[in-house]
Motif scaffolding. Structure first.
Motif, PDB file in Angstrom:
ATOM      1  N   ASN A   1      24.530 -28.524  -2.344  1.00 34.49           N
ATOM      2  CA  ASN A   1      25.457 -28.058  -3.377  1.00 34.49           C
ATOM      3  C   ASN A   1      26.056 -26.710  -2.999  1.00 34.49           C
ATOM      4  N   ALA A   2      25.191 -25.818  -2.473  1.00 30.09           N
ATOM      5  CA  ALA A   2      25.662 -24.485  -2.094  1.00 30.09           C
ATOM      6  C   ALA A   2      26.757 -24.596  -1.037  1.00 30.09           C
ATOM      7  N   ALA A   3      26.538 -25.470  -0.065  1.00 30.64           N
ATOM      8  CA  ALA A   3      27.531 -25.647   1.005  1.00 30.64           C
ATOM      9  C   ALA A   3      28.849 -26.101   0.402  1.00 30.64           C
ATOM     10  N   SER A   4      28.738 -27.025  -0.560  1.00 29.82           N
ATOM     11  CA  SER A   4      29.950 -27.550  -1.185  1.00 29.82           C
ATOM     12  C   SER A   4      30.674 -26.454  -1.987  1.00 29.82           C
ATOM     13  N   ILE A   5      29.899 -25.625  -2.699  1.00 27.06           N
ATOM     14  CA  ILE A   5      30.510 -24.546  -3.497  1.00 27.06           C
ATOM     15  C   ILE A   5      31.201 -23.530  -2.579  1.00 27.06           C
ATOM     16  N   VAL A   6      30.464 -23.100  -1.535  1.00 22.37           N
ATOM     17  CA  VAL A   6      31.036 -22.088  -0.634  1.00 22.37           C
ATOM     18  C   VAL A   6      32.284 -22.641   0.070  1.00 22.37           C
ATOM     19  N   LYS A   7      32.230 -23.940   0.400  1.00 26.46           N
ATOM     20  CA  LYS A   7      33.395 -24.548   1.040  1.00 26.46           C
ATOM     21  C   LYS A   7      34.595 -24.500   0.089  1.00 26.46           C
ATOM     22  N   GLY A   8      34.311 -24.780  -1.185  1.00 28.14           N
ATOM     23  CA  GLY A   8      35.367 -24.718  -2.201  1.00 28.14           C
ATOM     24  C   GLY A   8      35.925 -23.306  -2.318  1.00 28.14           C
ATOM     25  N   LEU A   9      35.019 -22.338  -2.349  1.00 34.42           N
ATOM     26  CA  LEU A   9      35.444 -20.939  -2.488  1.00 34.42           C
ATOM     27  C   LEU A   9      36.232 -20.469  -1.269  1.00 34.42           C
ATOM     28  N   SER A  10      35.890 -21.036  -0.108  1.00 36.32           N
ATOM     29  CA  SER A  10      36.545 -20.570   1.121  1.00 36.32           C
ATOM     30  C   SER A  10      38.038 -20.920   1.131  1.00 36.32           C
ATOM     31  N   LYS A  11      38.434 -21.866   0.255  1.00 36.78           N
ATOM     32  CA  LYS A  11      39.878 -22.177   0.169  1.00 36.78           C
ATOM     33  C   LYS A  11      40.623 -20.977  -0.425  1.00 36.78           C
ATOM     34  N   ARG A  12      39.893 -20.269  -1.337  1.00 37.37           N
ATOM     35  CA  ARG A  12      40.516 -19.080  -1.946  1.00 37.37           C
ATOM     36  C   ARG A  12      40.283 -17.843  -1.084  1.00 37.37           C
ATOM     37  N   ASP A  13      39.115 -17.786  -0.455  1.00 36.65           N
ATOM     38  CA  ASP A  13      38.779 -16.629   0.368  1.00 36.65           C
ATOM     39  C   ASP A  13      38.381 -17.114   1.765  1.00 36.65           C
ATOM     40  N   PRO A  14      39.346 -17.130   2.695  1.00 37.78           N
ATOM     41  CA  PRO A  14      39.090 -17.704   4.033  1.00 37.78           C
ATOM     42  C   PRO A  14      37.937 -17.029   4.788  1.00 37.78           C
ATOM     43  N   THR A  15      37.564 -15.798   4.368  1.00 38.75           N
ATOM     44  CA  THR A  15      36.464 -15.147   5.091  1.00 38.75           C
ATOM     45  C   THR A  15      35.143 -15.885   4.867  1.00 38.75           C
ATOM     46  N   LEU A  16      35.118 -16.747   3.852  1.00 34.01           N
ATOM     47  CA  LEU A  16      33.881 -17.489   3.571  1.00 34.01           C
ATOM     48  C   LEU A  16      33.769 -18.779   4.396  1.00 34.01           C
ATOM     49  N   ALA A  17      34.855 -19.099   5.103  1.00 37.73           N
ATOM     50  CA  ALA A  17      34.875 -20.382   5.814  1.00 37.73           C
ATOM     51  C   ALA A  17      33.739 -20.489   6.829  1.00 37.73           C
TER      52      ALA A  17
ATOM     53  N   VAL B   1      26.975 -45.942  -4.691  1.00 37.15           N
ATOM     54  CA  VAL B   1      28.007 -44.906  -4.603  1.00 37.15           C
ATOM     55  C   VAL B   1      27.811 -44.192  -3.260  1.00 37.15           C
ATOM     56  N   PRO B   2      28.850 -44.050  -2.447  1.00 39.28           N
ATOM     57  CA  PRO B   2      28.677 -43.320  -1.184  1.00 39.28           C
ATOM     58  C   PRO B   2      28.087 -41.931  -1.469  1.00 39.28           C
ATOM     59  N   PRO B   3      26.989 -41.555  -0.787  1.00 37.33           N
ATOM     60  CA  PRO B   3      26.288 -40.312  -1.114  1.00 37.33           C
ATOM     61  C   PRO B   3      27.174 -39.078  -1.122  1.00 37.33           C
ATOM     62  N   GLN B   4      28.176 -39.045  -0.232  1.00 41.58           N
ATOM     63  CA  GLN B   4      29.008 -37.835  -0.156  1.00 41.58           C
ATOM     64  C   GLN B   4      29.820 -37.614  -1.440  1.00 41.58           C
ATOM     65  N   LEU B   5      29.960 -38.648  -2.262  1.00 41.84           N
ATOM     66  CA  LEU B   5      30.737 -38.496  -3.501  1.00 41.84           C
ATOM     67  C   LEU B   5      29.941 -37.808  -4.606  1.00 41.84           C
ATOM     68  N   VAL B   6      28.620 -37.809  -4.497  1.00 43.88           N
ATOM     69  CA  VAL B   6      27.806 -37.204  -5.568  1.00 43.88           C
ATOM     70  C   VAL B   6      26.954 -36.031  -5.089  1.00 43.88           C
ATOM     71  N   ASN B   7      26.985 -35.766  -3.776  1.00 47.64           N
ATOM     72  CA  ASN B   7      26.072 -34.746  -3.250  1.00 47.64           C
ATOM     73  C   ASN B   7      26.496 -33.307  -3.515  1.00 47.64           C
ATOM     74  N   GLY B   8      27.763 -33.057  -3.439  1.00 44.77           N
ATOM     75  CA  GLY B   8      28.211 -31.674  -3.595  1.00 44.77           C
ATOM     76  C   GLY B   8      28.487 -31.315  -5.047  1.00 44.77           C
ATOM     77  N   GLU B   9      28.996 -30.114  -5.243  1.00 43.50           N
ATOM     78  CA  GLU B   9      29.371 -29.669  -6.587  1.00 43.50           C
ATOM     79  C   GLU B   9      30.655 -30.360  -7.019  1.00 43.50           C
ATOM     80  N   ASP B  10      31.490 -30.615  -6.022  1.00 44.34           N
ATOM     81  CA  ASP B  10      32.812 -31.153  -6.284  1.00 44.34           C
ATOM     82  C   ASP B  10      32.741 -32.681  -6.427  1.00 44.34           C
ATOM     83  N   LEU B  11      33.020 -33.169  -7.644  1.00 43.47           N
ATOM     84  CA  LEU B  11      32.934 -34.611  -7.869  1.00 43.47           C
ATOM     85  C   LEU B  11      34.315 -35.266  -7.942  1.00 43.47           C
TER      86      LEU B  11
END
Lengths: 366, 279
Positions: free
Chosen positions: B66-82, A128-138
């Protein structure tokens, strides 16, 4: 699709289930606890045998289409299973496996190790490409897994529809070329069999005298699917991903993605197993497109004024190469030679850039 | 000596004083040696902690992903987090690079076999690994090495170790520098006859004359107490001492140049035979 996830972290399982549910694809995600995969095994009996039988029973009951397998299973308390034990059992059953490792961002050295691992272990799992499972967003994992499963299914359906394919002595290259509907491809595919004999080795009978190939379409489809996805599509040769197709035309990826160029190359689009995983092109048909443009696509009437950027402007008509580490087109002069032995010889557009080779080879022994 | 009647009292007194001073120096050196050995032993014992640290670090980087991914997700709602999302993503990528590099280095250091390799490419790998530090402190690291230049036949991890230590010392010397002059490190290498010459020069704060001899002492560091002021001040004081030992074992030499190249304050010059006899 019935997807079995073999994972020892319940939060990740929960996230996968929730993501599939939200996607509404109808996929049923089964966790180890849902199917009784990790309850204790009996003592005194072969561990591997018992585990195989358990998986076989689960498959019989739930009709598993695909297994999503974590690399680290050390947190299972009831049962000591490893990903290699799982892969081995699933390989025997012919159930396709997508293996993953939750890790951090990719670097060139990680990418190199992943590619070497694919070449070494590509007969028993898709990575599985790592970027697909690394973040919170799956979210991106869902269509990818669906696309992989459909790829295996397409091959299986074809083998079931035409059983003669497995009965005739065609060899793996012959079978796959017919599955792909392109008999002339056989010679190209032979270039991918050299280091993968184990793939299609017929099981030797107990007495060691005869060799018998069991034409089980499920098992054969899974093997062919691994071969196609892990080798033929990963290391471009007769079938090219987007940057490799751009390299074939000696233009950069942005130029290749230009709408006018896309119109020209559309007839060369690959349509076959795993075509939903990524966009691929037939190299021979791209060759015909180039020929129709007088040997240089940038000179075609519809794109002449667009000033497409060449990869190598000194040799406009000649294909450049695809660097498998960076995933980008490179000039022929910038490619390392010879290729490491884990790159199949049939992957004749695939190279490693000289600079990266000189950086990584002394440290990682390509 | 004190009780000798054969020596004229004034001379006797002077000789005794000199002997006392010599004895004090011997005692002090022995004490330093003893402390150094103990200190090195203690640090080696903590290798076990380094293992745990690496494991925890790996988990921390995973969480950061994971934190980077969460904050990136949140930044869509709150651009100040970008901006924060981008910053976390950059930090995560940098840490991933360090980890990846360290794994590669440790694996290679386990098999220290001599091998052929190109010097420029390996210097580039070290420079790229330390690039986040250089960029964060606005330091321009220039590498002047011919792409085709062969490095000595030696373990590649040893070459990395030498370059990494010289470069990190140079970066450390530039961080505390307060001047309008651009901060620069220049690494150049060439092959001269049967020898490979590698020079790392910086226009940092320089090394005062009275410390020039001490930079080679094991455990001597200018940054141990000033760690808070210098963000790179985490040195154990082992770098140059170990580099010198490794270079000597490779039948080479390392010198702190008396006269650095024009425009630079400090320069170390390493010479190594192109064909190292035996490690």
């Amino acid at each position: 699709m019935n997807l079995l996830i073999i994972e020892d972290q319940s939060d990740f399982i929960g996230r996968v289930k929730a993501t599939f549910e939200a996607a509404g694809t109808g996929t049923k995600v089964l966790a180890p606890d849902d199917v009784g995969l990790v309850t204790k095994l009996e003592e005194g009996k072969s561990y591997e045998e018992q585990f195989f039988e358990r998986l076989q029973a689960i498959h019989k009951q739930y009709s598993i289409d695909l297994v999503l397998l974590d690399t680290d299973l050390s947190r299972f308390k009831e049962i000591a299973i490893s990903q290699s034990l799982c892969r081995q059992a699933l390989q025997e059953l012919g159930i396709p496996v997508c293996r993953y490792k939750k890790t951090y961002s990719q670097t060139n050295s990680n990418r190199l190790q992943d590619l070497k691992r694919i070449a070494r272990e590509g007969a028993s799992a898709v990575w599985v490409p790592p970027q697909l499972v690394n973040g919170e967003d799956l979210v991106a994992l869902v269509p990818w897994l669906e696309a992989v499963e459909q790829g295996f299914e397409k091959i299986r359906d074809r083998l079931i529809a035409e059983p003669v394919l497995l009965q005739r002595p065609l060899g793996p290259a012959g079978v796959l070329s017919r599955v792909l509907g392109k008999g002339t491809l056989r010679a190209d595919l032979l270039g991918y069999t050299a280091q993968n004999f184990f793939f299609f080795a017929a099981p030797i009978e107990e007495d060691g005298v005869g060799a018998k190939f069991t034409p089980n379409p499920q098992i054969a489809a899974t093997r062919l699917g691994y071969w196609l996805l892990n080798y033929i599509l990963t290391f471009p040769g007769p079938i090219l991903n987007v940057p490799a197709a751009a390299a074939m035309l000696n233009i950069d990826v942005d130029s290749f993605m230009n709408l006018e160029v896309q119109k020209l190359v559309e007839p060369a689009l690959y349509k076959g197993p795993f075509d939903a995983v990524a966009i691929y092109y037939w190299r021979d048909q791209l060759g015909s497109v180039v020929e129709a443009c007088g040997g240089d696509i940038a000179m075609a009437d519809s794109v002449k004024l667009l000033s497409l950027r060449y990869v190598d402007d000194k040799t406009p008509g000649a294909p450049s190469y695809y660097c498998v580490l960076t995933g980008a087109p490179i000039k022929r002069a910038d490619a390392a030679s010879p290729n490491p032995d884990w790159i199949p010889p049939g992957a004749d557009l695939t190279r490693i850039s000289q600079d990266l080779f000189e950086e990584l080879d002394p440290m990682l022994s390509m | 000596m004190r009780s000798s009647t054969d020596i004229e009292p004034e001379h006797r007194h002077r000789i005794v004083e000199q002997l006392k001073l010599a004895q004090q120096r011997i005692d002090s050196t022995e004490q330093y040696d003893k402390e150094s050995r103990t200190s090195l032993e203690l640090m080696s014992m903590m290798g076990v902690m380094a293992g745990f640290l690496t494991h925890e670090f790996e988990k921390a980087v995973g969480s950061l992903t994971n934190a980077a991914s969460i904050v990136k997700g949140l930044s869509k709602r709150d651009p100040t987090l970008a901006e924060l999302a981008d910053r976390i993503a950059i930090i995560e990528r940098n840490l991933a690079h360090y980890m990846s590099y360290m794994r590669m280095f440790i694996n290679k250091a386990r098999q220290p076999k001599s091998q052929a390799f190109k010097a420029a490419a390996q210097i580039r790998v070290v420079v790229q690994t330390l690039a986040p530090v250089a960029e964060a402190h606005d330091i321009d690291v220039q590498v002047d090495v011919d792409k085709a230049l062969e490095a000595p036949m030696m373990p590649v991890a040893a070459y990395h170790g030498i370059v990494a230590n010289l470069l990190s010392n140079a970066l450390k010397a530039l961080v505390p520098k307060r001047s309008d002059e651009p901060r620069r490190v220049r690494i150049y290498a060439t092959n001269d006859g049967g020898r490979h010459v590698l020079v790392c020069a910086d226009n940092g704060i320089g090394i005062p004359d009275y410390l020039r001899a001490r930079v080679w002492d094991p455990l001597y560091t200018t940054t141990a107490d000033g760690a808070e002021e210098n963000p790179l001040g985490s040195g154990l004081g082992l770098g140059l001492s170990v580099v010198r030992d490794v270079v000597r074992r490779l039948h080479g030499t390392i010198r702190l140049l008396d006269v650095p190249p024009p425009g630079y304050a400090t320069a170390f010059r390493v010479t190594l035979p192109l064909n190292v006899p035996v490690l």
